[in-house]
Motif scaffolding. Structure first.
Motif, mmCIF file in Angstrom:
data_model
loop_
_atom_site.group_PDB
_atom_site.id
_atom_site.type_symbol
_atom_site.label_atom_id
_atom_site.label_comp_id
_atom_site.label_asym_id
_atom_site.label_seq_id
_atom_site.Cartn_x
_atom_site.Cartn_y
_atom_site.Cartn_z
ATOM 1 N N GLY A 53 0.800 -1.752 -0.143
ATOM 2 C CA GLY A 53 -0.314 0.230 0.241
ATOM 3 C C GLY A 53 0.609 1.209 -0.114
ATOM 4 N N ILE A 54 2.285 0.916 0.292
ATOM 5 C CA ILE A 54 3.586 2.591 0.301
ATOM 6 C C ILE A 54 4.106 1.925 -0.234
ATOM 7 N N THR A 55 4.491 2.681 -1.195
ATOM 8 C CA THR A 55 6.165 3.492 -1.678
ATOM 9 C C THR A 55 6.653 4.591 -1.379
ATOM 10 N N CYS A 56 7.834 4.233 -0.539
ATOM 11 C CA CYS A 56 8.320 5.233 -0.061
ATOM 12 C C CYS A 56 10.216 5.266 -0.778
ATOM 13 N N VAL A 57 10.464 6.396 -0.937
ATOM 14 C CA VAL A 57 11.931 6.738 -1.698
ATOM 15 C C VAL A 57 12.315 7.270 -0.041
ATOM 16 N N VAL A 58 13.508 6.734 -0.054
ATOM 17 C CA VAL A 58 14.773 7.123 0.842
ATOM 18 C C VAL A 58 16.014 7.094 0.513
ATOM 19 N N ASP A 59 15.665 8.683 0.786
ATOM 20 C CA ASP A 59 17.786 9.076 1.002
ATOM 21 C C ASP A 59 18.293 8.381 2.264
ATOM 22 N N VAL A 60 19.472 8.256 1.696
ATOM 23 C CA VAL A 60 20.365 7.837 3.000
ATOM 24 C C VAL A 60 21.572 7.889 3.352
ATOM 25 N N VAL A 61 22.473 8.861 4.482
ATOM 26 C CA VAL A 61 23.383 9.290 4.284
ATOM 27 C C VAL A 61 24.030 8.386 5.430
ATOM 28 N N LEU A 62 26.050 7.534 5.067
ATOM 29 C CA LEU A 62 26.153 6.828 6.444
ATOM 30 C C LEU A 62 27.371 7.905 7.036
ATOM 31 N N HIS A 63 27.498 7.668 7.967
ATOM 32 C CA HIS A 63 28.520 8.774 9.473
ATOM 33 C C HIS A 63 29.926 7.848 8.298
ATOM 34 N N GLU A 64 30.263 7.131 7.798
ATOM 35 C CA GLU A 64 31.426 6.476 7.652
ATOM 36 C C GLU A 64 31.152 5.892 6.280
ATOM 37 N N GLY A 65 32.318 6.314 5.248
ATOM 38 C CA GLY A 65 32.402 5.771 3.722
ATOM 39 C C GLY A 65 33.539 5.295 3.680
ATOM 40 N N SER A 66 33.680 4.569 4.274
ATOM 41 C CA SER A 66 34.976 3.389 4.114
ATOM 42 C C SER A 66 34.091 1.978 3.107
ATOM 43 N N THR B 176 26.146 9.017 -5.977
ATOM 44 C CA THR B 176 27.263 9.993 -5.790
ATOM 45 C C THR B 176 25.849 11.221 -5.359
ATOM 46 N N GLY B 177 27.133 12.498 -4.590
ATOM 47 C CA GLY B 177 25.592 13.707 -3.942
ATOM 48 C C GLY B 177 25.788 13.687 -2.700
ATOM 49 N N THR B 178 25.000 14.394 -2.894
ATOM 50 C CA THR B 178 24.412 14.735 -1.326
ATOM 51 C C THR B 178 24.156 12.894 0.001
ATOM 52 N N TYR B 179 24.132 12.307 -0.953
ATOM 53 C CA TYR B 179 23.233 10.976 -0.414
ATOM 54 C C TYR B 179 24.280 10.128 -0.795
ATOM 55 N N ASP B 180 23.883 9.295 0.459
ATOM 56 C CA ASP B 180 25.364 7.738 -0.643
ATOM 57 C C ASP B 180 24.283 7.029 -1.104
ATOM 58 N N PHE B 181 23.077 6.846 -0.830
ATOM 59 C CA PHE B 181 21.821 6.045 -0.759
ATOM 60 C C PHE B 181 20.830 6.465 -1.495
ATOM 61 N N VAL B 182 20.269 5.740 -2.367
ATOM 62 C CA VAL B 182 19.065 6.301 -2.581
ATOM 63 C C VAL B 182 18.167 4.634 -2.546
ATOM 64 N N LEU B 183 16.862 3.991 -1.499
ATOM 65 C CA LEU B 183 15.942 2.912 -1.401
ATOM 66 C C LEU B 183 14.697 3.854 -1.814
ATOM 67 N N ILE B 184 14.251 2.474 -2.746
ATOM 68 C CA ILE B 184 12.657 1.963 -2.363
ATOM 69 C C ILE B 184 11.737 1.310 -2.291
ATOM 70 N N ILE B 185 11.507 2.159 -1.580
ATOM 71 C CA ILE B 185 10.808 0.567 0.548
ATOM 72 C C ILE B 185 9.273 0.265 -0.384
ATOM 73 N N ASN B 186 8.665 -0.650 -0.505
ATOM 74 C CA ASN B 186 7.265 -1.297 -0.708
ATOM 75 C C ASN B 186 6.947 -1.755 0.768
ATOM 76 N N THR B 187 5.772 -1.105 1.519
ATOM 77 C CA THR B 187 5.775 -1.588 2.318
ATOM 78 C C THR B 187 3.766 -1.629 2.210
ATOM 79 N N THR B 188 3.704 -2.672 3.172
ATOM 80 C CA THR B 188 2.185 -2.707 3.690
ATOM 81 C C THR B 188 1.478 -1.689 3.840
ATOM 82 N N ASP B 189 1.941 -0.666 4.644
ATOM 83 C CA ASP B 189 1.461 0.182 5.486
ATOM 84 C C ASP B 189 2.730 1.000 6.052
ATOM 85 N N MET B 190 1.357 1.730 6.781
ATOM 86 C CA MET B 190 2.456 3.295 7.134
ATOM 87 C C MET B 190 3.450 2.121 8.721
#
Length: 153
Positions: A65-78, A102-116
């Motif tokens: 029921g829910i799709t989210c786009v999540v931008d992720v920034v990590l502490h460590e980039g090793s 590349t850029g401001t975020y380290d990862f971009v995720l597409i997440i699918n879940t049933t609900d919030m």
């Protein structure tokens, strides 16, 4: 890998639209014999030009029921930290896509879940409780304006 000619490209365009076309149908559409079409498709699969033949399932039909786009920034980039996060995301059934960017975020995720509630549980377990995760920003998809699984050919 053999270079793609105009027949290969046209076959790929057609198969991206509908991979259930028969060899006979493809043959008439690209003006090649059925055996030539079959040989080309086999070669394209063997060379991993065609990476997979899949069925695209309606998210609503299976309770998504829910799709989210999540931008992720990590502490460590090793490289070790990056690889650890990649491995963790590969094991999450809710993660449809995980892009190391590349850029401001380290990862971009597409997440699918049933609900919030399900998304909240996912984010607590896999994002909030990850000690190497500095920030994450969530965008809830309101409408899928365009979703394409093909590539431009």
């Amino acid at each position: 890998m053999q270079p793609l000619d105009k027949y290969d490209k046209e076959l790929l365009r057609l198969l991206q639209q509908n991979n259930k076309f028969t060899t006979e149908e493809l043959s008439s559409k690209v003006n090649l014999s059925q055996s030539a079409v079959q040989r080309r498709i086999t070669r394209l699969r063997n060379e991993k030009v065609i990476e997979a033949d899949v069925s695209i399932i309606s998210p609503i039909a299976v309770g998504i029921g829910i799709t989210c786009v999540v931008d992720v920034v990590l502490h460590e980039g090793s490289s070790k930290a990056i690889d650890k996060f990649k491995a963790a995301m590969k094991n999450c059934i809710e993660v449809a896509h995980c892009y190391y960017v590349t850029g401001t975020y380290d990862f971009v995720l597409i997440i699918n879940t049933t609900d919030m509630k399900h998304f909240e549980e996912f984010s607590k377990k896999h994002l909030m409780d990850n000690p190497n995760l500095k920030h994450f920003y969530t965008h809830v998809v309101m409408d899928k304006v365009k979703v394409s699984y093909g590539v431009s050919i």
